[in-house]
Design a protein around this motif. Structure first.
Motif, PDB file in Angstrom:
ATOM      1  N   ARG B 309      47.651  10.162  29.430  1.00 15.18           N
ATOM      2  CA  ARG B 309      48.426  10.736  28.329  1.00 15.18           C
ATOM      3  C   ARG B 309      48.941  12.126  28.669  1.00 15.18           C
ATOM      4  O   ARG B 309      50.009  12.524  28.219  1.00 15.18           O
ATOM      5  N   GLY B 313      53.047  13.022  28.946  1.00 12.98           N
ATOM      6  CA  GLY B 313      53.555  13.855  27.864  1.00 12.98           C
ATOM      7  C   GLY B 313      53.171  13.361  26.482  1.00 12.98           C
ATOM      8  O   GLY B 313      53.599  13.930  25.485  1.00 12.98           O
ATOM      9  N   ALA B 314      52.387  12.287  26.411  1.00 12.87           N
ATOM     10  CA  ALA B 314      51.949  11.794  25.098  1.00 12.87           C
ATOM     11  C   ALA B 314      51.060  12.835  24.427  1.00 12.87           C
ATOM     12  O   ALA B 314      51.112  13.020  23.220  1.00 12.87           O
ATOM     13  N   ASP B 315      50.251  13.514  25.222  1.00 11.68           N
ATOM     14  CA  ASP B 315      49.477  14.664  24.741  1.00 11.68           C
ATOM     15  C   ASP B 315      49.881  15.887  25.551  1.00 11.68           C
ATOM     16  O   ASP B 315      50.340  15.761  26.682  1.00 11.68           O
ATOM     17  N   PRO B 334      56.984  13.174  25.121  1.00 12.98           N
ATOM     18  CA  PRO B 334      57.262  12.126  26.104  1.00 12.98           C
ATOM     19  C   PRO B 334      58.720  12.114  26.565  1.00 12.98           C
ATOM     20  O   PRO B 334      58.997  11.731  27.687  1.00 12.98           O
ATOM     21  N   ARG B 335      59.636  12.569  25.709  1.00 13.76           N
ATOM     22  CA  ARG B 335      61.054  12.470  26.070  1.00 13.76           C
ATOM     23  C   ARG B 335      61.392  13.173  27.370  1.00 13.76           C
ATOM     24  O   ARG B 335      62.136  12.662  28.192  1.00 13.76           O
ATOM     25  N   ILE B 338      60.115  11.109  30.200  1.00 14.45           N
ATOM     26  CA  ILE B 338      60.884   9.874  30.361  1.00 14.45           C
ATOM     27  C   ILE B 338      62.192  10.199  31.073  1.00 14.45           C
ATOM     28  O   ILE B 338      62.630   9.491  31.963  1.00 14.45           O
ATOM     29  N   PHE B 344      55.282   5.395  30.542  1.00 12.02           N
ATOM     30  CA  PHE B 344      53.868   5.237  30.197  1.00 12.02           C
ATOM     31  C   PHE B 344      53.686   4.024  29.294  1.00 12.02           C
ATOM     32  O   PHE B 344      54.217   3.965  28.203  1.00 12.02           O
ATOM     33  N   ALA B 351      49.025  -0.315  18.534  1.00  8.70           N
ATOM     34  CA  ALA B 351      49.334   0.937  17.843  1.00  8.70           C
ATOM     35  C   ALA B 351      50.415   1.736  18.550  1.00  8.70           C
ATOM     36  O   ALA B 351      51.171   2.447  17.912  1.00  8.70           O
ATOM     37  N   GLU B 352      50.472   1.629  19.881  1.00  9.38           N
ATOM     38  CA  GLU B 352      51.354   2.531  20.608  1.00  9.38           C
ATOM     39  C   GLU B 352      52.393   1.832  21.459  1.00  9.38           C
ATOM     40  O   GLU B 352      53.084   2.470  22.242  1.00  9.38           O
ATOM     41  N   GLY B 353      52.480   0.534  21.334  1.00  2.80           N
ATOM     42  CA  GLY B 353      53.430  -0.181  22.168  1.00  2.80           C
ATOM     43  C   GLY B 353      54.407  -1.016  21.380  1.00  2.80           C
ATOM     44  O   GLY B 353      55.569  -0.654  21.227  1.00  2.80           O
ATOM     45  N   TRP B 421      59.920  -0.701  30.089  1.00  2.00           N
ATOM     46  CA  TRP B 421      59.955   0.437  31.003  1.00  2.00           C
ATOM     47  C   TRP B 421      60.683   0.108  32.284  1.00  2.00           C
ATOM     48  O   TRP B 421      61.364   0.954  32.846  1.00  2.00           O
TER      49      TRP B 421
END
Lengths: 335, 515
Positions: B309, B313-315, B334-335, B338, B344, B351-353, B421
């Motif tokens: 993470r 950049g998720a965290d 995250p941008r 990316i 990622f 929850a996150e996908g 991705w």
């Protein structure tokens, strides 16, 4: 699927119209007078224009899993600004621009609370719902500001064959439909509504999108507020747009957009708004006593919502098939 | 392997042949489990091994599809958690589930309030709470509000609550995951007190050191089945890790060993220096090169996901620097990563996908579309071509771009997310548990795709709890333990054994290596 969900609202709409025809045989009559179209149906469209417009904005907010309770208050503020400006000797175009600019600011405020500070939408917009009317009262100094301005009056009461108000609302509806469905905006809004975190990780500007829909909703509310005040040539800070947020939310829900966010249907919202406005009109035409009009409205709305609910549909059809097995199988699935 | 020597007594809990199914899928298959009075029994297993399911079967949250549960030699069948509690089985969950806005005494005696003249007797309640807390040596003001205490104290209050009903069985589900080492010591002291009073304690933790410190007996589960019951002195760390992770021979022989023929590009795609985040992962250094698959191994909770993470950049990192293609990444979110080609794929698919209510097509083009911005929609024809290509390449079923994502199986959802991705043509692909919970066929396909991508020059960070898999696909393996990077293995040094021993090594050595 949307069509299936719109079946019951359309039936309700048809039923209401039939009911009206029974009570008022001239209900469906249309006549042209001075190049204007007149008739009960036209009245429904004209009176429903503010609700429809607000419901369009509300649809996008709800699609992002939000809600905007402040639209009625914002409408009152827009009307108050427009009328006080004109009452103080200003011209109509400036009044409109001024009112809408303030509404954009109010929308920015709502969007800021929700998307940046992460306050729950229902609470964040409740702030402006209550404070907004207070603001409108301050502007009008607690009075009903009456004006007489032919240009301003066109917004809510003018005609170009059809009432200008409904033309504006339909134009906005069409524009939003094209803007969100011809670009990727609609998909991104839905993605944010269904799963904000997945969208963020996929690089979607969740915050900007959420913020924008609140600004748009406030703008719609502002135009609706101008329509309302223009129609009666007066700004009534207390009563303009009162409970219109509830009508708009109902219109969206009846139209099949889930309050849980995600997929939205603007066509559904149009049908929902028509159902709500026809219902309001029906209450008057069939002479429902005024003290039970709200109750009557509530019964119709809850019936439509129940008929749309998949769970009720399943329970009804399940009971028809096998009365004893249906509940048990449900329990197993839950466990 | 199973050690059957008992402590002499009859077991207080004896679960036999427990099977739990969820809509046809077996979460637990024919598992035996016993718990003796006066012992701390550790239940071990990786994520998805069935620990929680077994606990929930015992505490009446889930009803077993098959099998019997004997409590003090009496067969019992709980249909609600309250029944298990009244029968003397108390549970303290990882997330303290008390009422933070009530007082300590109210929490301890919730549902058992002493009454006087029909009303709750506040004074008696506080006295009773104090008395119960004294049993485990906890002395705090019973009238204080629960949320004013630390998580550790709240945990002890939760344990005190278990004593109200004279618990003969105490289930501690990951009680130490949010405690520091002193707090863990305090908890263990209390656990020993209760054990010596004859309470049977079921202890779940993913910290091996703690398990060896406190457990008198262990039961290991893997993939919903029983591996065995052991005494700690007969099972060293290495054997335990091996029992937990399993060592079935690989499922895909078509993924060839690579590192030799694949010369990693000289310039690293990603360089992390001293990157870390408090409470998530200690500062670490990492380089990933073009065409290289870096595996990330470690037990559950070792910081694998946290590391990923930070890289994606998720965290946000607290410390350290992150460079992609020689450029330092400053902006957050995250941008920005990316945009630099870092993709990622989260382990938490749901929850996150996936975006369940949208179509496969929308899900697949989401990242591409997000990068282009809303005003430049991916042309319908281009989108159809992309979707068709990846449905074919990854064998996504059903092969229908309009199918709702939520209706796909886990494996197919995972393939769509991978495709999401891949269509962005990333420089570095971070896959966090891409094969968890999906069937063998889909697993093999995903591993094969990873190998192909690396051959095409993509850098891949591959995270998996399955060592066989990590060893098979990786050119280099980074090992994490207790939120530290403890080892980096490469080339011929990579084997299931070497990775396992790096994971199992004594924690103190581990810290030394990292610092």
């Amino acid at each position: 699927m949307i069509r299936g969900r719109l079946l019951w609202p359309l039936i309700a709409l048809a039923g209401l119209i039939v009911l009206n025809v029974v009570f008022t045989p001239s209900f469906l009559e249309l006549r042209i007078q001075d190049g204007h179209l007149y008739g009960s149906l036209v009245d429904i469209l004209r009176n429903g224009a503010p609700t429809l417009l607000i419901a369009v904005g509300m649809t996008l907010v709800i699609a992002t899993r939000g809600i905007d309770l402040s639209v009625g208050a914002v409408a009152a503020i827009a009307g108050a600004i427009g009328c006080t400006w004109i009452a103080d000797g200003g011209d109509a175009p400036t009044a409109v621009l001024l009112a809408l600019s303030v509404c954009i600011l109010l929308g920015l405020w709502n969007g800021f609370l929700v998307s940046v500070l992460g306050i729950q939408p229902i609470i964040a917009t409740l702030v402006l719902m209550t404070a907004g009317r207070g603001g409108a009262m301050l502007l009008t100094e607690g009075q009903i500001v009456t004006i007489s301005n032919p240009t301003y009056r066109q917004i809510g009461a003018g005609f170009v064959i059809l009432p200008i108000a409904i033309l504006i609302s339909l134009a906005v509806l069409l524009a939003v439909a094209l803007l969100t469905r011809r670009t990727a905006l609609g998909m991104l809004i839905e993605a944010v509504g269904v799963n904000p975190e997945a969208s963020r990780l996929a690089g979607v500007r969740s915050r900007t999108i959420t913020w924008t829909v609140y600004v748009f909703a406030a703008l719609c509310a502002g135009v609706a507020g101008l329509m309302i005040s223009s129609n009666v040539s007066a700004a009534d800070a207390n009563n303009a747009g009162l409970w219109i947020e509830m009508d708009a939310i109902l219109a969206v829900v009846i139209g099949g957009t889930s309050l849980a966010g995600g997929r939205y249907s603007l066509t559904g919202t149009l049908v929902g708004a028509l159902v709500i406005q026809t219902l309001t009109t029906t209450v008057y035409t069939i002479g429902v006593p005024t003290n039970i009009t709200l109750l009557f409205k509530a019964v119709v709305v809850i019936t439509v919502c129940l008929l749309q609910s998949p769970r009720v549909a399943r329970a009804v059809s399940g009971r028809r098939k096998s009365p004893t097995l249906a509940p048990r199988s449900q329990k197993v699935a839950a466990g | 392997m199973t050690d059957s020597s008992a402590t002499g007594d009859n077991p207080v809990v004896d679960m036999r042949g427990i099977t739990v199914e969820f809509s046809g899928v077996k979460a637990l298959a024919d598992v035996d489990f016993r718990l003796f009075p006066g012992e701390v029994h550790a239940l071990m297993g990786e994520n998805g091994a069935g620990k929680s399911t077994l606990i929930k079967a015992l505490t009446g949250v889930h009803r077993p599809t098959a099998g019997t549960i004997l409590l003090k030699d009496e067969p019992v069948e709980f249909t609600a958690p309250g029944q298990a509690r009244n029968a003397g089985i108390s549970t303290v969950y990882q997330e303290v589930n008390l009422c933070p806005n009530l007082s300590v005494a109210e929490n301890i005696l919730l549902g058992h309030e002493p009454r006087r003249l029909g009303a709750i007797d506040g004074r008696a309640m506080r006295a009773r709470a104090t008395e119960l807390m004294a049993r485990i040596g906890l002395s705090i003001d019973p009238a204080s509000v629960l949320s004013s205490h630390s998580i550790a104290v709240q945990q002890l209050v939760a344990i005190t609550r278990a004593l109200v009903v004279d618990a003969c069985v105490l289930v501690l589900d990951e009680p130490t995951s949010s405690l520091d080492s002193d707090e863990v010591e305090e908890l263990f002291r209390i656990v020993r007190v209760l054990r010596d009073e004859g309470v049977a304690i079921l202890f779940v933790s993913h910290f091996l050191d703690q398990v060896y410190e406190i457990a008198d007996r262990m039961t290991v589960l893997r993939n919903g089945t029983l591996v065995g019951e052991y005494l700690p002195e007969n099972l060293d760390r290495m054997a335990l890790v091996s029992a937990m992770l399993g060592r079935e021979a690989g499922i895909l022989d078509e993924v060839e060993r690579r590192s030799e023929e694949r010369a990693p590009g000289s310039a690293p795609v990603l360089v992390a220096q001293g990157l870390g985040r408090t409470g998530a992962i200690e500062p670490f250094d990492l380089e990933i090169h073009e065409g290289e698959v870096v595996g990330l191994a470690g037990l559950l909770g070792s910081g694998r996901t946290e590391l990923a993470r930070l890289l994606s950049g998720a965290d946000r990192a607290d410390t350290g620097t992150l460079m992609v293609d020689g450029e330092t990444i400053r902006s957050r979110g995250p941008r920005s990563l990316i945009a630099k080609g870092v993709a990622f794929c989260s382990e938490d698919r749901k929850a996150e996908g996936v975006v369940e209510d949208l179509s496969v097509r929308a899900n697949l083009i989401l990242a591409t579309q997000a990068a282009r911005g809303w005003a430049r929609p991916v042309a319908r024809r281009t989108a159809e071509a992309m979707v068709a290509e990846y449905i074919e390449r990854l064998d996504i079923r059903p092969a229908d771009p309009d199918a709702l994502m939520g209706n796909l199986s886990g494996g197919n959802q995972q393939k769509v997310l991978l495709a999401r991705w891949l269509v962005t043509r990333p420089r570095l692909l971070i896959l966090d548990e891409p094969t968890r919970g999906i069937d063998v066929g889909a697993k093999a396909q995903i591993q094969k795709v990873v190998a192909e991508l690396a051959a095409e020059g993509m850098a891949v960070l591959f995270i998996s709890a399955e060592l066989e898999e990590v060893v098979r696909v990786s050119d280099r393996v980074v090992v994490l333990r207790d939120r530290h990077k403890v080892a980096e293995l490469s080339g011929a040094g990579i084997s299931v054994n070497s990775v396992m021993s790096a994971i199992a090594e004594n924690a103190h050595n581990g810290v030394a290596v990292a610092s």
